[in-house]
Write an enzyme that holds these catalytic residues in place. Structure first.
Site, PDB file in Angstrom:
ATOM      1  N   ASP A   1      41.912  46.597  39.972  1.00 28.35           N
ATOM      2  CA  ASP A   1      43.203  47.280  39.946  1.00 28.35           C
ATOM      3  C   ASP A   1      43.184  48.613  40.681  1.00 28.35           C
ATOM      4  O   ASP A   1      43.949  49.517  40.360  1.00 28.35           O
ATOM      5  CB  ASP A   1      43.678  47.490  38.493  1.00 28.35           C
ATOM      6  CG  ASP A   1      43.884  46.171  37.767  1.00 28.35           C
ATOM      7  OD1 ASP A   1      44.384  45.213  38.412  1.00 28.35           O
ATOM      8  OD2 ASP A   1      43.532  46.086  36.578  1.00 28.35           O
ATOM      9  N   ARG A   2      42.296  48.753  41.631  1.00 30.32           N
ATOM     10  CA  ARG A   2      42.163  49.960  42.457  1.00 30.32           C
ATOM     11  C   ARG A   2      41.825  51.206  41.633  1.00 30.32           C
ATOM     12  O   ARG A   2      42.083  52.324  42.031  1.00 30.32           O
ATOM     13  CB  ARG A   2      43.400  50.178  43.327  1.00 30.32           C
ATOM     14  CG  ARG A   2      43.671  48.979  44.257  1.00 30.32           C
ATOM     15  CD  ARG A   2      44.659  49.228  45.338  1.00 30.32           C
ATOM     16  NE  ARG A   2      44.323  50.319  46.232  1.00 30.32           N
ATOM     17  CZ  ARG A   2      43.445  50.264  47.241  1.00 30.32           C
ATOM     18  NH1 ARG A   2      42.777  49.154  47.468  1.00 30.32           N
ATOM     19  NH2 ARG A   2      43.248  51.306  48.007  1.00 30.32           N
ATOM     20  N   LEU A   3      41.206  50.986  40.471  1.00 27.47           N
ATOM     21  CA  LEU A   3      40.715  52.091  39.649  1.00 27.47           C
ATOM     22  C   LEU A   3      39.254  52.350  40.021  1.00 27.47           C
ATOM     23  O   LEU A   3      38.351  52.311  39.187  1.00 27.47           O
ATOM     24  CB  LEU A   3      40.864  51.763  38.156  1.00 27.47           C
ATOM     25  CG  LEU A   3      42.307  51.707  37.658  1.00 27.47           C
ATOM     26  CD1 LEU A   3      42.380  51.142  36.246  1.00 27.47           C
ATOM     27  CD2 LEU A   3      42.935  53.089  37.730  1.00 27.47           C
TER      28      LEU A   3
END
Length: 192
Positions: free
Chosen positions: A170-172
């Site tokens: 999740d692009r974290l």
């Protein structure tokens, strides 16, 4: 427990080698003129240890001239299959003559001839002219040592900052920045 960012870089580099990533030592090197005009290109990292990050080049090349005029640089490497990226920033110094000589002697003969034949980044009439110069040097030094050209040298980036990036869902993504102050490193977690 303190984390040694140089040791981490070396671990990630070793993982990239073991994963079979082609040219895991290919790094993007950014330099700038004394007036701040940036330039970036790939070089091959030849050493990474507590003393710094070393690459070799013709000191008369654009990057060599820029590093002499503005001895600060940054490099970045991205090992995509592993989801790792590292950025390094710092001051740059030339390696010693002995280090440059030792690395020069370790290079394949054809690479030494190419470096001796080429004045990196300088214009030339044709590729055929470069090949002719290479052949002339090959005949002149047949069976003998190829002297290191006076301008050919190495540079060591003395890291002041290292940033590690790891891909996450999740692009974290995970980002950590290490800044050197004297002999110690300060670690900061950065938002993606």
């Amino acid at each position: 427990m303190a984390v040694d960012p140089i040791a981490r870089f070396r671990r990630w580099y070793r993982e990239a080698q073991l994963a079979g990533i082609p040219l895991p030592n290919a790094v993007a090197l950014a330099t700038a003129t004394r007036h701040g005009r940036p330039s970036v290109r790939y070089v091959l990292l030849k050493q990474a240890d507590a003393r710094g990050f070393v690459f070799y080049t013709d000191g008369r090349s654009r990057k060599g001239r820029e590093l002499c005029a503005n001895p600060r640089a940054a490099l970045a490497v991205h090992w995509e299959p592993l989801g790792h990226q590292v950025r390094v920033e710092g001051r740059v110094v030339r390696v010693s003559r002995e280090e440059a000589d030792a690395y020069w002697a370790s290079r394949p003969r054809g690479s030494r001839l190419a470096a001796a034949a080429s004045r990196q980044s300088a214009p030339i009439h044709s590729h055929a002219a470069l090949l002719a110069r290479w052949r002339t040097l090959a005949r002149r030094h047949a069976g003998g040592a190829i002297p290191r050209p006076p301008g050919w040298t190495g540079f060591r980036l003395l890291p002041r900052t290292l940033e590690f990036w790891s891909v996450r869902a999740d692009r974290l993504h995970r980002r950590e920045r290490f800044r050197r102050s004297g002999r110690t490193w300060t670690r900061r977690i950065l938002q993606p």
